[in-house]
Design an enzyme around this catalytic site. Structure first.
Site, short mmCIF file in Angstrom:
data_model
loop_
_atom_site.label_atom_id
_atom_site.label_comp_id
_atom_site.label_asym_id
_atom_site.label_seq_id
_atom_site.Cartn_x
_atom_site.Cartn_y
_atom_site.Cartn_z
N HIS A 200 -10.47 5.96 -1.89
CA HIS A 200 -10.85 5.24 -0.70
C HIS A 200 -11.54 3.89 -0.44
O HIS A 200 -12.24 3.68 0.36
CB HIS A 200 -10.96 5.91 0.67
CG HIS A 200 -9.88 7.19 0.89
ND1 HIS A 200 -10.40 8.46 1.13
CD2 HIS A 200 -8.59 7.04 1.08
CE1 HIS A 200 -9.27 9.32 1.46
NE2 HIS A 200 -8.06 8.34 1.39
N GLU B 147 -7.60 -1.81 4.75
CA GLU B 147 -7.59 -1.88 3.43
C GLU B 147 -6.95 -3.12 3.08
O GLU B 147 -7.13 -3.93 1.94
CB GLU B 147 -6.97 -0.68 2.86
CG GLU B 147 -7.81 0.55 3.19
CD GLU B 147 -6.82 1.70 3.02
OE1 GLU B 147 -5.83 2.05 3.79
OE2 GLU B 147 -7.50 2.77 2.27
N GLY C 61 -6.97 6.75 10.54
CA GLY C 61 -6.13 7.33 11.34
C GLY C 61 -6.84 8.33 12.40
O GLY C 61 -6.81 8.22 13.71
N ARG D 274 -2.71 -1.82 -3.71
CA ARG D 274 -3.60 -0.87 -3.43
C ARG D 274 -3.32 0.19 -4.73
O ARG D 274 -2.01 0.68 -4.68
CB ARG D 274 -3.63 0.03 -2.35
CG ARG D 274 -4.64 1.19 -2.03
CD ARG D 274 -4.22 2.21 -1.13
NE ARG D 274 -5.01 3.39 -1.22
CZ ARG D 274 -4.67 4.50 -0.70
NH1 ARG D 274 -3.61 4.48 0.09
NH2 ARG D 274 -5.36 5.38 -0.92
N GLY E 163 -10.05 9.40 12.22
CA GLY E 163 -11.36 8.89 12.58
C GLY E 163 -11.51 7.69 13.86
O GLY E 163 -12.28 7.87 14.50
N GLU E 164 -10.31 6.83 13.64
CA GLU E 164 -10.09 5.82 14.76
C GLU E 164 -9.56 6.61 16.12
O GLU E 164 -9.86 5.84 17.14
CB GLU E 164 -9.37 4.80 14.41
CG GLU E 164 -10.07 4.14 13.06
CD GLU E 164 -8.98 3.20 12.28
OE1 GLU E 164 -7.79 2.66 13.06
OE2 GLU E 164 -9.16 2.91 10.99
N HIS E 165 -8.77 7.47 16.05
CA HIS E 165 -8.00 7.86 17.53
C HIS E 165 -8.62 9.24 17.96
O HIS E 165 -8.06 9.35 19.07
CB HIS E 165 -6.83 7.80 16.91
CG HIS E 165 -6.12 6.41 16.58
ND1 HIS E 165 -6.25 5.29 17.44
CD2 HIS E 165 -5.79 6.10 15.31
CE1 HIS E 165 -5.79 4.47 16.55
NE2 HIS E 165 -5.42 4.67 15.40
N ASN F 115 1.01 -1.29 -0.01
CA ASN F 115 0.06 -0.09 0.01
C ASN F 115 0.78 1.27 0.03
O ASN F 115 1.31 1.53 1.03
CB ASN F 115 -0.88 -0.17 1.23
CG ASN F 115 -2.00 1.31 1.13
OD1 ASN F 115 -1.78 2.03 0.51
ND2 ASN F 115 -2.77 0.91 2.31
N VAL G 191 -2.74 15.36 13.16
CA VAL G 191 -3.75 15.94 14.13
C VAL G 191 -3.17 16.00 15.48
O VAL G 191 -3.40 16.75 16.35
CB VAL G 191 -4.89 15.02 13.89
CG1 VAL G 191 -5.91 15.25 15.01
CG2 VAL G 191 -5.56 15.59 12.70
N ARG G 192 -2.38 14.92 15.79
CA ARG G 192 -1.77 14.86 17.12
C ARG G 192 -1.03 16.19 17.27
O ARG G 192 -1.18 16.62 18.66
CB ARG G 192 -0.88 13.55 17.27
CG ARG G 192 -1.68 12.19 17.37
CD ARG G 192 -0.74 11.12 17.09
NE ARG G 192 -0.53 11.04 15.87
CZ ARG G 192 0.33 10.20 15.18
NH1 ARG G 192 0.38 9.04 15.90
NH2 ARG G 192 0.67 10.12 13.88
P1 ADP Z 1 -2.91 7.61 5.73
O1 ADP Z 1 -3.00 6.05 5.69
O2 ADP Z 1 -3.88 8.45 4.81
O3 ADP Z 1 -1.42 8.10 5.46
P2 ADP Z 1 -3.76 7.35 8.51
O4 ADP Z 1 -5.05 6.75 8.46
O5 ADP Z 1 -2.50 6.49 9.06
O6 ADP Z 1 -3.40 8.32 7.06
O7 ADP Z 1 -4.00 8.78 9.34
C1 ADP Z 1 -3.09 9.54 9.82
C2 ADP Z 1 -3.68 10.64 10.45
O8 ADP Z 1 -3.95 9.96 11.75
C3 ADP Z 1 -2.53 11.71 11.10
O9 ADP Z 1 -3.26 13.04 10.92
C4 ADP Z 1 -2.53 11.51 12.49
O10 ADP Z 1 -2.18 12.71 13.42
C5 ADP Z 1 -3.75 10.93 12.78
N1 ADP Z 1 -3.57 10.07 14.07
C6 ADP Z 1 -3.02 8.98 14.45
N2 ADP Z 1 -3.17 8.45 15.79
C7 ADP Z 1 -3.86 9.67 16.37
C8 ADP Z 1 -4.17 9.71 17.56
N3 ADP Z 1 -3.86 9.05 18.43
N4 ADP Z 1 -4.83 10.87 18.01
C9 ADP Z 1 -5.25 11.82 16.92
N5 ADP Z 1 -4.93 11.60 15.66
C10 ADP Z 1 -4.00 10.60 15.37
#
Ligand code: ADP
Length: 391
Positions: free
Chosen positions: A178, A376, A325, A90, A327-329, A9, A281-282
């Site tokens: 997506h 995915e 990332g 992917r 949405g889950e965290h 991916n 976002v973190r």
């Molecule tokens: P992609 O696969 O599109 O590269 P991800 O699905 O891995 O991206 O998501 C990355 C995003 O998720 C980043 O903006 C990151 O800051 C956010 N993220 C990951 N873990 C956390 C967390 N614990 N709290 C807030 N945001 C998070």
């Protein structure tokens, strides 16, 4: 000897790979090369059977996806106990041609190259990975699975632009992306949401790239990403929907070349551009500056507005799913989006949301709200396994 299917991916800033057993798609090992755009990438691998990989190689310090793909393949090739049976990729853009996974052939590669201008941050990386695998394992069967395929059966009104018909016929339409993530969520949703899974559902895939998909009967009926992966929601570095007049303005009044405009909108915008701090976002949540707060506010405002728009395409909303990332965290992002969607009947249970529980809507909520980790790679693995077993 451990037989495996390799799943690749290639994202805009990372390369993720997973090894699955060919029979049951059990996870054998997974890893990634992250921070590629920084030019100082890091490599990590988690292995189920540690005897496979007793030496972690030193990843080249380069920002080139191509060089890193070749390095990774040669690294995997040196694992003596590993026998690859197939590779699955992917691929972000399958254009109007691909609505199903496809076996890689020279003709398929030629068609994928044609779509590079539509997904410049992704398509070349997938093509580089295909080439790297061919160079290490020339006989290995490779299957490409498309992010656009899930959306190919959307109604005409959902994918047509209001432009001259000849351009629509040529393929200037909304494709949506997506799709592998949405397909995975559509597959698991009945177990999570029961009969409502087949109702009016919006899935919010919020990662570095972000989009929404409206589903009915677990099929895509509308999505926020359009012709390219630039459209729709504000993202980590991408602007999302923008008045096309801005492009003319940048060219005419700032004398920007097409490449410079592309770079501004794809790589210097979004959370990074608005905050001036980070696309992560973190980091923005931890930063107390006005700019960081404004960037997050704009992100949640845009997402909520687009949920309203997709709810209109569904004539209502029964289920809202957060994944990927952010949405889950990020409980904070989910809370802010849900607060703006109160008019649609969304009401979350604050402590369930803070705990990242599977169901985060309250008992009063008219809309069931879930947090479901996407996968995915398993979607690609199953398609790859089915595709090669059917040959
Ligand atoms: P992609 O696969 O599109 O590269 P991800 O699905 O891995 O991206 O998501 C990355 C995003 O998720 C980043 O903006 C990151 O800051 C956010 N993220 C990951 N873990 C956390 C967390 N614990 N709290 C807030 N945001 C998070």
């Amino acid at each position: 000897m451990n037989k495996a299917i390799l799943i690749f991916n290639a994202g805009s800033s990372s390369i993720k790979f997973v090894l699955y057993s060919p029979e049951d798609c059990d996870l054998l090992a997974k890893g990634s090369i992250d921070e590629i755009v920084s030019g100082a990438p890091s490599f990590q691998i988690k292995v189920d059977n540690e005897a496979w990989f007793n030496e972690i190689g030193c990843v080249p310090q380069t920002g080139s996806h191509q060089a890193l793909s070749y390095w990774l393949m040669s690294y995997l090739h040196n694992v003596e106990s590993l026998e690859l049976l197939a590779a699955g990729h992917r691929v972000v853009h399958g254009g109007m041609v691909f609505s199903e996974p496809a076996l890689v052939t020279p003709e398929v590669i030629r068609q994928l190259e044609e779509y590079t201008p539509l997904a410049p941050n992704h398509q070349p990386h997938s093509l580089a990975a295909i080439a790297a695998i061919s160079s290490e394992w020339p006989e290995l069967k490779q299957v490409v699975c498309f992010d656009t395929a899930f959306h190919r059966d959307q109604p005409l009104v959902a994918h047509q632009f209001a432009i001259p018909r000849a351009l629509t016929d040529e393929g200037v339409i909304r494709y949506g992306f997506h799709g592998l993530s949405y397909q995975y969520i559509a597959n698991v949703l009945p177990t999570v949401a029961g009969p409502r899974a087949n109702g009016k559902v919006i899935v919010a895939h919020l990662g570095n790239g972000a989009s929404l998909c409206a589903m009915r009967e677990r099929k895509s009926v509308a999505s926020t990403m359009g012709f390219s992966a630039l459209d729709g929601l504000m993202m980590g570095r991408r602007c999302g929907s923008i008045d096309a007049g801005v492009v003319f303005y940048l060219q005419r009044h700032h004398n920007k070349s097409l490449e410079e405009v592309e770079d501004i909108l794809y790589r210097q915008s979004g959370l990074l551009g608005v905050s001036g701090i980070s696309s992560d976002v973190r980091e923005l949540q931890a930063n107390k500056s006005v700019e960081a707060r404004q960037a997050l506010d704009l992100f949640t405002y845009r997402a909520a507005c687009e949920i309203g728009s997709l709810a209109s395409s569904l004539s209502g909303l029964e289920v809202l799913v957060f994944t990927a990332g952010i949405g889950e965290h990020s409980a904070m992002i989910r809370r802010k989006i849900c607060e703006r969607c109160a008019w649609l009947g969304v009401d979350i249970d604050v402590s369930a949301n803070e705990a990242n529980q599977l169901k985060i809507s309250s008992s009063r909520s008219g809309v069931d709200v879930y947090v479901i980790p996407t996968n995915e790679e398993i979607e690609i693995a199953e398609s790859t396994r089915d595709h090669i077993s059917g040959i």
